[in-house]
Design an enzyme around this catalytic site. Structure first.
Site, short mmCIF file in Angstrom:
data_model
loop_
_atom_site.label_atom_id
_atom_site.label_comp_id
_atom_site.label_asym_id
_atom_site.label_seq_id
_atom_site.Cartn_x
_atom_site.Cartn_y
_atom_site.Cartn_z
N SER A 136 4.98 -5.59 1.38
CA SER A 136 5.37 -5.28 2.76
C SER A 136 6.67 -6.00 3.11
O SER A 136 7.32 -5.68 4.10
CB SER A 136 4.26 -5.68 3.74
OG SER A 136 3.86 -7.02 3.52
N LYS A 186 -1.98 -8.63 -7.23
CA LYS A 186 -2.61 -7.47 -6.59
C LYS A 186 -1.88 -6.22 -7.04
O LYS A 186 -0.65 -6.20 -7.07
CB LYS A 186 -2.55 -7.60 -5.06
CG LYS A 186 -3.09 -6.35 -4.34
CD LYS A 186 -3.35 -6.58 -2.88
CE LYS A 186 -2.14 -6.46 -1.97
NZ LYS A 186 -1.51 -5.12 -1.98
N GLU A 191 -2.02 -1.74 -6.77
CA GLU A 191 -2.57 -0.58 -6.07
C GLU A 191 -3.05 0.45 -7.07
O GLU A 191 -2.45 0.62 -8.12
CB GLU A 191 -1.49 0.06 -5.17
CG GLU A 191 -1.03 -0.85 -4.07
CD GLU A 191 0.01 -0.19 -3.16
OE1 GLU A 191 0.26 1.02 -3.30
OE2 GLU A 191 0.56 -0.91 -2.31
N GLU A 251 -7.59 -0.60 2.39
CA GLU A 251 -6.66 -0.40 3.51
C GLU A 251 -6.94 0.95 4.19
O GLU A 251 -7.02 1.99 3.51
CB GLU A 251 -5.21 -0.45 3.00
CG GLU A 251 -4.18 -0.24 4.11
CD GLU A 251 -2.77 -0.68 3.75
OE1 GLU A 251 -2.57 -1.27 2.67
OE2 GLU A 251 -1.87 -0.44 4.57
O1 KIV Z 1 2.02 -5.61 1.07
C1 KIV Z 1 1.17 -6.01 1.86
O2 KIV Z 1 1.46 -6.76 2.80
C2 KIV Z 1 -0.19 -5.56 1.69
C3 KIV Z 1 -1.10 -5.76 2.84
C4 KIV Z 1 -0.87 -4.70 3.84
C5 KIV Z 1 -2.52 -5.84 2.43
O3 KIV Z 1 -0.54 -5.00 0.69
#
Ligand code: KIV
Length: 276
Positions: A57, A124, A126, A193
């Site tokens: 983000s 993390k 996706e 999400e």
């Molecule tokens: O990139 C991010 O900030 C995220 C959050 C919205 C969980 O993946």
């Protein structure tokens, strides 16, 4: 040596994967937020946040793009390194950016960079069942993984916009099956999400690993927000699940403490932040 062990003298010892598993088992909500620099990292850590995510983000809130797609591994490494310097207690997770984990070996190379150069404790990524081979490969190399399901912003151009996922029963069933497959492959956390409350609840009850939600309702194991949204710094319309915790606070520290309190005492998310 063993800095983490030495830090056990602290009032609250550093959070690790076992802490997070224990919190799920004990029913203690996990308070998570994003951060992108050392000053805010220190602030969120002092406010009692359990997990800090260096999210892609940052493409939007730091770099001014419309999506997360332009963010690079270099960007995440740089911001993770900055955040790591500000954290003492929280568990640090870093996002694998768009196209940085298309093959297991590529994913491993990039995850190692986020951990060795950035200081991340978990990565993390996706994606659904298609990422099982990647998650398995990372887990086999002892890389802790958070699997992000539901609305996956890196796919925005493929799914045609940022919208709630899992309203149709068939899609919700597939999401549950994917979550189980990713856990089986070695994912240590699942992040959901923008899904209806019921989907968040069913997936959380079906998994042993902690489930963190953003717009996934109150019945998950923890909540996460983008820092700038939680502090009311995002201009214009924000998603339904966002709450501005600065509205009744007189400092950023007080706003962040209010967020942590609201997650822990289940007053956030309220009905108006949820999807059905
Ligand atoms: O990139 C991010 O900030 C995220 C959050 C919205 C969980 O993946």
């Amino acid at each position: 040596m063993y800095t983490q062990l030495e830090q056990r003298d602290m009032d609250s010892p550093p959070v690790n994967i076992s802490t997070l598993r224990g919190m799920k088992d004990e029913g203690e909500p996990i308070a998570c937020i994003t951060a992108y620099d050392a000053s805010f990292a220190r602030l969120v850590d002092d406010a009692g946040i359990d997990v800090v995510l260096v999210g892609d983000s940052l493409g939007m809130v730091i770099q001014g793009h419309d999506t997360t797609v332009p963010v690079t591994v270099e960007d995440i490494v740089y911001h993770t390194r900055c955040v790591a310097r500000g954290i003492r207690r929280a568990f640090l997770v870093a996002d694998m950016p768009f196209m940085s984990y298309t093959m297991p070996e590529q994913a491993l190379d990039n995850a190692v960079r986020l951990m060795q150069e950035g200081g991340a404790m978990m990565v993390k990524l996706e994606g659904a069942k298609g990422q099982v081979a990647v998650v398995e490969f990372l887990a086999r190399h002892d890389i802790p993984v958070c699997a992000h399901l539901g609305l996956t912003p890196q796919s925005v151009h493929k799914i045609g916009g940022f919208r709630v996922q899992g309203r149709e029963q068939s899609v919700a069933d597939k999401m549950l099956a994917d979550a189980k497959a990713l856990q089986e492959a070695g994912a240590d956390i699942v992040l959901l999400e923008c899904v209806p409350n019921e989907v968040g609840q069913v997936i959380t009850q079906s998994l042993d690993v902690p489930v963190i939600g953003i717009g996934a309702g109150p019945d998950v194991d923890g909540q996460i927000l983008v820092l700038y949204d939680a502090l009311g710094l995002t201009p214009g319309r924000t998603p339904r699940f966002v709450k501005n915790f600065m509205a009744e606070a007189n400092s950023a520290r007080a706003g962040l403490e209010a967020y942590v309190r609201a997650v822990k005492d289940h007053t956030y998310p309220a009905k108006e932040h949820c999807f059905s």
